[in-house]
Design an enzyme around this catalytic site. Structure first.
Site, PDB file in Angstrom:
ATOM      1  N   LYS A   1       0.840  -1.215   0.000  1.00 43.39           N
ATOM      2  CA  LYS A   1       0.000   0.000   0.000  1.00 43.39           C
ATOM      3  C   LYS A   1       0.867   1.255   0.000  1.00 43.39           C
ATOM      4  CE  LYS A   1      -2.181   2.743   3.554  1.00 43.39           C
ATOM      5  NZ  LYS A   1      -0.976   3.282   4.157  1.00 43.39           N
ATOM      6  N   ASN A   2       2.014   1.199   0.659  1.00 44.06           N
ATOM      7  CA  ASN A   2       2.827   2.410   0.751  1.00 44.06           C
ATOM      8  C   ASN A   2       3.831   2.563  -0.391  1.00 44.06           C
ATOM      9  OD1 ASN A   2       1.327   3.080   2.917  1.00 44.06           O
ATOM     10  ND2 ASN A   2       2.894   2.678   4.467  1.00 44.06           N
TER      11      ASN A   2
ATOM     12  N   ARG B   1      -3.527  10.614   1.749  1.00 41.21           N
ATOM     13  CA  ARG B   1      -2.397  11.549   1.823  1.00 41.21           C
ATOM     14  C   ARG B   1      -1.627  11.607   0.506  1.00 41.21           C
ATOM     15  NH1 ARG B   1      -1.524  13.515   6.260  1.00 41.21           N
ATOM     16  NH2 ARG B   1       0.642  14.068   5.954  1.00 41.21           N
TER      17      ARG B   1
ATOM     18  N   CYS C   1      -4.644   8.586   8.129  1.00 47.88           N
ATOM     19  CA  CYS C   1      -5.031   8.173   9.486  1.00 47.88           C
ATOM     20  C   CYS C   1      -4.748   9.253  10.517  1.00 47.88           C
ATOM     21  CB  CYS C   1      -4.285   6.898   9.844  1.00 47.88           C
ATOM     22  SG  CYS C   1      -4.967   5.487   8.989  1.00 47.88           S
TER      23      CYS C   1
ATOM     24  N   ARG D   1       0.329  15.047  11.637  1.00 46.72           N
ATOM     25  CA  ARG D   1       0.610  14.756  10.234  1.00 46.72           C
ATOM     26  C   ARG D   1       0.711  16.010   9.354  1.00 46.72           C
ATOM     27  NH1 ARG D   1      -1.538   9.158   8.189  1.00 46.72           N
ATOM     28  NH2 ARG D   1       0.604   9.171   7.435  1.00 46.72           N
TER      29      ARG D   1
ATOM     30  N   ASP E   1       4.129   1.092  11.798  1.00 49.80           N
ATOM     31  CA  ASP E   1       2.875   0.427  11.372  1.00 49.80           C
ATOM     32  C   ASP E   1       2.782  -1.018  11.876  1.00 49.80           C
ATOM     33  OD1 ASP E   1       2.067   2.665   9.405  1.00 49.80           O
ATOM     34  OD2 ASP E   1       4.109   2.143   8.874  1.00 49.80           O
TER      35      ASP E   1
ATOM     36  N   VAL F   1       7.706   7.633  16.142  1.00 53.87           N
ATOM     37  CA  VAL F   1       7.427   8.199  14.813  1.00 53.87           C
ATOM     38  C   VAL F   1       6.179   9.089  14.825  1.00 53.87           C
ATOM     39  CG1 VAL F   1       7.005   7.668  12.376  1.00 53.87           C
ATOM     40  CG2 VAL F   1       8.571   6.246  13.705  1.00 53.87           C
TER      41      VAL F   1
ATOM     42  N   ARG G   1      -9.005   0.579   3.174  1.00 54.55           N
ATOM     43  CA  ARG G   1      -7.989   1.508   2.649  1.00 54.55           C
ATOM     44  C   ARG G   1      -6.663   0.801   2.401  1.00 54.55           C
ATOM     45  NH1 ARG G   1      -5.960   5.784   6.042  1.00 54.55           N
ATOM     46  NH2 ARG G   1      -4.342   5.717   4.485  1.00 54.55           N
TER      47      ARG G   1
HETATM   48  N1  EPU Z   1       6.358  15.013   9.410  1.00 53.36           N
HETATM   49  C1  EPU Z   1       6.403  16.358   9.624  1.00 53.36           C
HETATM   50  N2  EPU Z   1       6.267  17.204   8.540  1.00 53.36           N
HETATM   51  C2  EPU Z   1       6.092  16.735   7.268  1.00 53.36           C
HETATM   52  C3  EPU Z   1       6.056  15.330   7.057  1.00 53.36           C
HETATM   53  C4  EPU Z   1       6.180  14.488   8.152  1.00 53.36           C
HETATM   54  O1  EPU Z   1       6.549  16.825  10.763  1.00 53.36           O
HETATM   55  O2  EPU Z   1       5.978  17.535   6.331  1.00 53.36           O
HETATM   56  C5  EPU Z   1       6.450  14.099  10.572  1.00 53.36           C
HETATM   57  C6  EPU Z   1       5.125  13.364  10.820  1.00 53.36           C
HETATM   58  O3  EPU Z   1       4.229  14.149  11.561  1.00 53.36           O
HETATM   59  C7  EPU Z   1       5.573  12.107  11.534  1.00 53.36           C
HETATM   60  C8  EPU Z   1       6.938  11.837  10.907  1.00 53.36           C
HETATM   61  O4  EPU Z   1       7.358  13.045  10.282  1.00 53.36           O
HETATM   62  O5  EPU Z   1       5.722  12.363  12.905  1.00 53.36           O
HETATM   63  C9  EPU Z   1       6.952  10.714   9.900  1.00 53.36           C
HETATM   64  O6  EPU Z   1       6.008  10.971   8.885  1.00 53.36           O
HETATM   65  P1  EPU Z   1       6.248  10.470   7.384  1.00 53.36           P
HETATM   66  O7  EPU Z   1       6.276  11.665   6.498  1.00 53.36           O
HETATM   67  O8  EPU Z   1       7.415   9.569   7.365  1.00 53.36           O
HETATM   68  O9  EPU Z   1       4.939   9.648   7.120  1.00 53.36           O
HETATM   69  P2  EPU Z   1       4.020   9.652   5.826  1.00 53.36           P
HETATM   70  O10 EPU Z   1       4.824   9.719   4.590  1.00 53.36           O
HETATM   71  O11 EPU Z   1       2.898  10.616   6.008  1.00 53.36           O
HETATM   72  C10 EPU Z   1       4.106   7.067   5.453  1.00 53.36           C
HETATM   73  C11 EPU Z   1       3.088   5.964   5.431  1.00 53.36           C
HETATM   74  C12 EPU Z   1       2.630   5.671   6.834  1.00 53.36           C
HETATM   75  C13 EPU Z   1       3.837   5.278   7.672  1.00 53.36           C
HETATM   76  C14 EPU Z   1       4.894   6.392   7.626  1.00 53.36           C
HETATM   77  C15 EPU Z   1       6.168   6.041   8.368  1.00 53.36           C
HETATM   78  C16 EPU Z   1       2.047   6.230   3.300  1.00 53.36           C
HETATM   79  C17 EPU Z   1       0.849   6.589   2.521  1.00 53.36           C
HETATM   80  N3  EPU Z   1       1.970   6.358   4.601  1.00 53.36           N
HETATM   81  O12 EPU Z   1       3.413   8.195   5.964  1.00 53.36           O
HETATM   82  O13 EPU Z   1       1.755   4.553   6.740  1.00 53.36           O
HETATM   83  O14 EPU Z   1       3.440   5.088   9.002  1.00 53.36           O
HETATM   84  O15 EPU Z   1       5.222   6.688   6.262  1.00 53.36           O
HETATM   85  O16 EPU Z   1       6.765   4.916   7.815  1.00 53.36           O
HETATM   86  O17 EPU Z   1       3.069   5.797   2.753  1.00 53.36           O
HETATM   87  C18 EPU Z   1      -0.012   3.177   7.357  1.00 53.36           C
HETATM   88  O18 EPU Z   1       0.342   2.463   6.406  1.00 53.36           O
HETATM   89  O19 EPU Z   1      -0.904   2.841   8.198  1.00 53.36           O
HETATM   90  C19 EPU Z   1       0.638   4.472   7.525  1.00 53.36           C
HETATM   91  C20 EPU Z   1       0.208   5.415   8.376  1.00 53.36           C
END
Ligand code: EPU
Length: 446
Positions: free
Chosen positions: A24-25, A98, A122, A127, A312, A334, A420
């Protein structure tokens, strides 16, 4: 809506075989990458999940034709006629996912402008997307925020730049990759995320003609090129879904063969699974996970960016830890709010206490900020079926595991959210012998 409720009659081990497909990611992001090519792309091993449908809809709005290929789980994406989409049509996708934020770079390259609706995803922390907009500004984009979404404009070709992320964010790293590949000159990204899904996205982009090198110290160098072609790629398997089923096997004292699961991206999970007392066996086609009998052991765990223990994996494992003897300690580093789901487990009989302090060897960003991001799980606890409302994707699947491990019947509300990220989860549960019932159906047993 009654269809969104599931009755789970717990207390039986889950046994049998299920299959996981593409991650999914990764899959939705590889679909966005297709926008960058001059010719069609072929993506295989695509799961039938909501995030894929959302991205498919958004790509189609921008003139990309998306059709299924001959192979099961194959998508052909043709971006030959990329065009601007109607803002109202894009806005209809607000709050759904997202992934739309990752359209920025590709649309700026193809059209010179982009409109991004309000994001979904989520509710497991604030986020924010500040890193995303900051890096896009560094590439030369101008950004205007409006109540209905964000407008971005590139007056000229975006330029490569030097970026250091404040935290190795998965999404922000993908944003840089998808933007830098067609930017003028070299981009150096420091403190990048290096999750297996990101490496797979780099493979996709390299197949398209990009020049990307991954350093040993979280540094990624991207040399921009003038044009990219299409790709032919089989998505890496979903290691997060595979681990969810592994935890279901452990918590229900079951035995599940996860066809498609791959060892390398799951190494950290497998070590932890073994420390808790779970058994697994890897073969060429997948991984078998089972509860070998006897007591499970309490552990200390910290989530972290890859190659650490993936956040996750945390929620499903916490359910299994309620069945381990002793005190387990979980430090979530995280997301600041990914432990709230435990209050419903306590109502089912678990003993989980949350703390604001960092209960781990590494002080994290949340320690001094009043977030309950550490947990002490005292087990083993007998779980009793209850009334559960799904809070987020992984928390939701964890509630299903808890309900299956519990004695008696649970009523789980909001199961649609699980679609999802978990393909055909109802069918898989039934294949594993779970006693689950939609209120509109007769009791289904396998
Ligand atoms: N963060 C910021 N500012 C930003 C971006 C991120 O402060 O502009 C912070 C976030 O608030 C968080 C940390 O950085 O505390 C990590 O966030 P990250 O950007 O790595 O997460 P993401 O890209 O939004 C993806 C996955 C998540 C997974 C995370 C970490 C997708 C669609 N989502 O999210 O997956 O937990 O990376 O590996 O790829 C899930 O699959 O259930 C899920 C939530």
């Amino acid at each position: 809506m009654t269809d969104d409720v599931l009755l789970v009659h717990g207390g039986n081990p889950l046994e049998g075989e299920i299959r996981v497909r593409g991650a999914k990611n990764l899959v939705p992001k590889a679909m966005v990458a297709a926008l960058l090519g001059q010719g069609p792309s072929r993506l295989r091993n695509v799961p039938d999940i909501r995030d894929v449908k959302v991205v498919r809809g958004l790509l189609q709005l921008h003139g990309v034709t998306v059709r299924t290929g001959d192979e099961d789980g194959e998508l052909i994406l043709d971006p030959s006629h990329v065009e601007s989409a109607n803002v109202a049509d894009i806005d209809a996708h607000a709050g759904s996912s997202r992934i739309p934020i990752l359209f920025c770079g590709p649309l700026l390259h193809r059209l010179g402008h982009a409109f991004i609706p309000g994001l979904g995803g989520c509710d497991i922390g604030g986020r924010p997307v500040d890193f995303h907009f900051e890096v896009l500004r560094q590439f030369g984009a101008t950004i205007e925020k409006h109540p209905q979404g964000t407008y971005l404009v590139a007056q000229q070709r975006l330029r490569g730049t030097k970026i250091e992320l404040p935290y190795p964010s998965v999404g922000a790293t993908e944003q840089v990759l998808l933007t830098a590949v067609l930017a003028e000159g070299v981009t150096e990204l420091r403190n990048a995320a290096i999750e297996p899904e990101i490496v797979d996205l780099i493979c996709v982009l390299q197949k398209m003609g990009a020049i990307i090198s991954l350093g040993t110290d979280r540094t990624i160098l991207i040399t921009g090129v003038d044009e990219l072609g299409g790709y032919n790629h089989r998505a890496l398997p979903d290691r997060l879904e595979a681990a969810s089923w592994a935890c279901a096997a452990l918590a229900t004292r079951g035995d599940i063969y996860v066809r498609g699961a791959d060892q390398i991206p799951m190494m950290t999970f497998l070590n932890t699974f073994r420390k808790v007392g779970g058994a697994f066996e890897v073969d060429d086609e997948g991984i078998r996970f089972w509860h070998p009998g006897g007591e499970l052991k309490a552990i200390a765990l910290e989530t972290d960016v890859h190659p650490g223990f993936q956040t996750d994996w945390q929620q499903p494992l916490v359910v299994a830890l309620t069945q381990a003897s002793g005190l387990s300690i979980v430090h979530e580093t995280v997301y600041e709010s990914r432990l709230g789901f435990t209050s419903a487990l306590n109502q089912m009989g678990a003993h989980i206490q949350l703390y604001r302090e960092c209960l781990g060897s590494t002080p994290c960003r949340f320690g001094a900020r009043n977030f309950q991001h550490s947990a002490v799980v005292s087990g083993p606890s007998k779980l009793i079926g209850g009334e559960l409302v799904i809070p987020d994707l992984r928390g939701g699947f964890s509630y299903l595991i808890a309900a299956l491990a519990a004695e008696g019947t649970s009523t789980v509300h909001g199961i649609d959210l699980i679609n999802r990220g978990y393909e055909n989860f109802m069918e898989k549960l039934r294949d594993l012998g779970a006693h689950v019932e939609l209120p509109s159906e007769e009791l289904v047993t396998a």
